[in-house]
Design an enzyme around this catalytic site. Structure first.
Site, mmCIF file in Angstrom:
data_model
loop_
_atom_site.group_PDB
_atom_site.id
_atom_site.type_symbol
_atom_site.label_atom_id
_atom_site.label_comp_id
_atom_site.label_asym_id
_atom_site.label_seq_id
_atom_site.Cartn_x
_atom_site.Cartn_y
_atom_site.Cartn_z
ATOM 1 N N ASP A 13 0.811 -1.221 0.000
ATOM 2 C CA ASP A 13 0.000 0.000 0.000
ATOM 3 C C ASP A 13 0.842 1.268 0.000
ATOM 4 O O ASP A 13 0.480 2.278 0.583
ATOM 5 C CB ASP A 13 -0.970 -0.009 1.202
ATOM 6 C CG ASP A 13 -1.762 -1.290 1.228
ATOM 7 O OD1 ASP A 13 -2.390 -1.594 0.214
ATOM 8 O OD2 ASP A 13 -1.708 -2.023 2.241
ATOM 9 N N HIS A 43 -5.128 -2.268 -5.069
ATOM 10 C CA HIS A 43 -4.517 -1.025 -5.524
ATOM 11 C C HIS A 43 -5.605 0.024 -5.596
ATOM 12 O O HIS A 43 -6.660 -0.227 -6.171
ATOM 13 C CB HIS A 43 -4.007 -1.163 -6.958
ATOM 14 C CG HIS A 43 -2.780 -1.979 -7.097
ATOM 15 N ND1 HIS A 43 -1.603 -1.658 -6.504
ATOM 16 C CD2 HIS A 43 -2.542 -3.090 -7.807
ATOM 17 C CE1 HIS A 43 -0.697 -2.555 -6.842
ATOM 18 N NE2 HIS A 43 -1.238 -3.432 -7.632
HETATM 19 P P1 IMP Z 1 -2.536 -13.080 2.820
HETATM 20 O O1 IMP Z 1 -1.589 -12.643 1.752
HETATM 21 O O2 IMP Z 1 -3.970 -12.773 2.491
HETATM 22 O O3 IMP Z 1 -2.301 -14.509 3.211
HETATM 23 O O4 IMP Z 1 -2.217 -12.222 4.116
HETATM 24 C C1 IMP Z 1 -0.986 -12.344 4.823
HETATM 25 C C2 IMP Z 1 -0.536 -10.987 5.358
HETATM 26 O O5 IMP Z 1 -0.165 -10.153 4.243
HETATM 27 C C3 IMP Z 1 -1.614 -10.210 6.112
HETATM 28 O O6 IMP Z 1 -0.962 -9.456 7.125
HETATM 29 C C4 IMP Z 1 -2.189 -9.266 5.058
HETATM 30 O O7 IMP Z 1 -2.765 -8.121 5.639
HETATM 31 C C5 IMP Z 1 -0.919 -8.944 4.271
HETATM 32 N N1 IMP Z 1 -1.188 -8.554 2.873
HETATM 33 C C6 IMP Z 1 -1.442 -9.385 1.827
HETATM 34 N N2 IMP Z 1 -1.592 -8.684 0.699
HETATM 35 C C7 IMP Z 1 -1.416 -7.390 1.016
HETATM 36 C C8 IMP Z 1 -1.394 -6.179 0.256
HETATM 37 O O8 IMP Z 1 -1.594 -6.154 -0.957
HETATM 38 N N3 IMP Z 1 -1.157 -5.019 0.949
HETATM 39 C C9 IMP Z 1 -0.913 -5.030 2.279
HETATM 40 N N4 IMP Z 1 -0.905 -6.131 3.022
HETATM 41 C C10 IMP Z 1 -1.153 -7.308 2.406
HETATM 42 MG MG MG Z 2 -3.027 -2.176 -1.361
#
Ligand code: IMP
Ligand code: MG
Length: 336
Positions: A13, A43
């Protein structure tokens, strides 16, 4: 004429989507292809009075003259893809590698019902972790196994490498951020794949020798969603006082906010092979900088911040975002 990778330097982000959109308008790529994990990414791209939150389609969609690819390494959720291509009216120029693994309902259920993933790690619940696990176990289904994906299918590496052979520009966009890389992040509080520039190249089948530029995007005030260590995190009171609350694009959870982390920026720039950096949210460092397009109009406070960041990153800061709109940016890449 070149292949550029854009990745996030902190915990995701960072405003990659906006940087991708700007670079696309400037550099006229014929292809914008995304790497990264899958629809766990969100995004946000703001153009004029419209705000788009996209999870599957590359955030470079706002630039109308590029084909939009989803690289081989990425997980595809066909329902999210269908919804987005219709909403954004990009069906005719969106393509998916036929080998992408597909997220099915059972992956989402497993992600959300797992105490470990949902609670301890704080996953986005989008099914990515279980789908990548199935991919590694070699039981996942691929895009080519789904009739509804048939109109989108191509060989992404073949198309990208052919475009590069023709002297065209290609943008490879990363998702997530360095701090949640499966390899280099704060394991186990990470996503289910590496998120560094090398992974984004691999996701798209582009060899390391073909990459010309790696732009790493850093946020002046880094944020983190979900659980896990965040050494420069500030209290909610402090971030509220600064008026810089943020909410996630996918989960709508309130993001944790921290101070600039020079040590992390340096390590992240090193592993990403950063050639130049983008800093977003400089208007939060000094609200007087909001919307500025001219480097010479930046305040002393903003310039001091950027100079310190350059020392940490050990690469020039060539893109400075001064507000949420695609037009709110200073681009001094030519002057390097
Ligand atoms: P997962 O990728 O859904 O398994 O989540 C694992 C960790 O990565 C969690 O803390 C999510 O909040 C973080 N996370 C996954 N994708 C994003 C992203 O695109 N932006 C920010 N955090 C993410
Ligand atoms: Mg994002």
């Amino acid at each position: 004429m070149s292949c550029t990778i854009i990745v996030g330097g902190f915990f995701g982000d960072e405003g990659k989507g906006k940087v991708v959109a700007h670079v696309a308008y400037e550099d006229h790529p014929t292809i914008i292809s995304r790497g990264g994990v899958g629809p766990n990414a969100g995004h946000t791209v703001t153009m004029g009075d419209k705000e788009y939150g996209v999870r599957m389609v590359p955030s470079g969609f706002v630039y109308p003259d590029a084909r939009l690819f989803i690289g081989t390494g990425v997980l595809v959720d066909p329902r999210v893809l269908k919804h987005e291509v219709e909403l954004l009216n990009v069906k005719d120029r969106t393509f998916v590698d036929y080998r992408c693994s597909v997220i099915e309902q059972q992956h989402i259920e497993r992600d959300r019902s797992s105490e470990h993933l949902a609670k301890t790690i704080g996953s986005t619940g989008s099914g990515c972790g279980p789908a990548n696990a199935d991919r590694v176990m070699r039981v996942a289904r691929q895009a080519k196994d789904f009739p509804e994906l048939e109109p989108f299918l191509i060989d992404v590496p073949a198309e990208i490498n052919a475009a590069l052979d023709m002297g065209e520009s290609v943008l490879l966009e990363g998702t997530q951020g360095f701090g949640i890389s499966l390899y280099y992040g704060t394991y186990p509080f990470v996503t289910s794949k590496d998120t560094s520039a090398s992974q984004i190249a691999a996701d798209n089948g582009v060899g390391p020798t073909r990459i010309d530029d790696v732009i790493v995007v850093f946020k002046a005030y880094p944020t983190r969603v979900g659980e896990g260590p965040f050494s420069t995190e500030m209290t909610r009171e402090v971030s509220d006082r600064l008026g810089i609350q943020e909410f996630g694009t996918v989960t709508h959870r309130q993001r944790r906010i921290g101070e600039w982390d020079g040590e992390m920026a340096r390590y992240s720039a090193m592993i990403n092979g950063c050639t130049q950096a983008a800093i977003t949210g400089i208007d939060r460092v000094d609200p007087h900088c909001f919307g500025i397009n001219d480097y010479d109009k930046l305040s002393r406070k903003a310039l001091d911040f950027i100079e310190k960041a350059e020392e940490d990153i050990e690469a020039p800061v060539t893109l400075i975002s001064t507000g949420p709109d695609v037009s709110h940016i200073i681009d001094i890449r030519d002057e390097q």
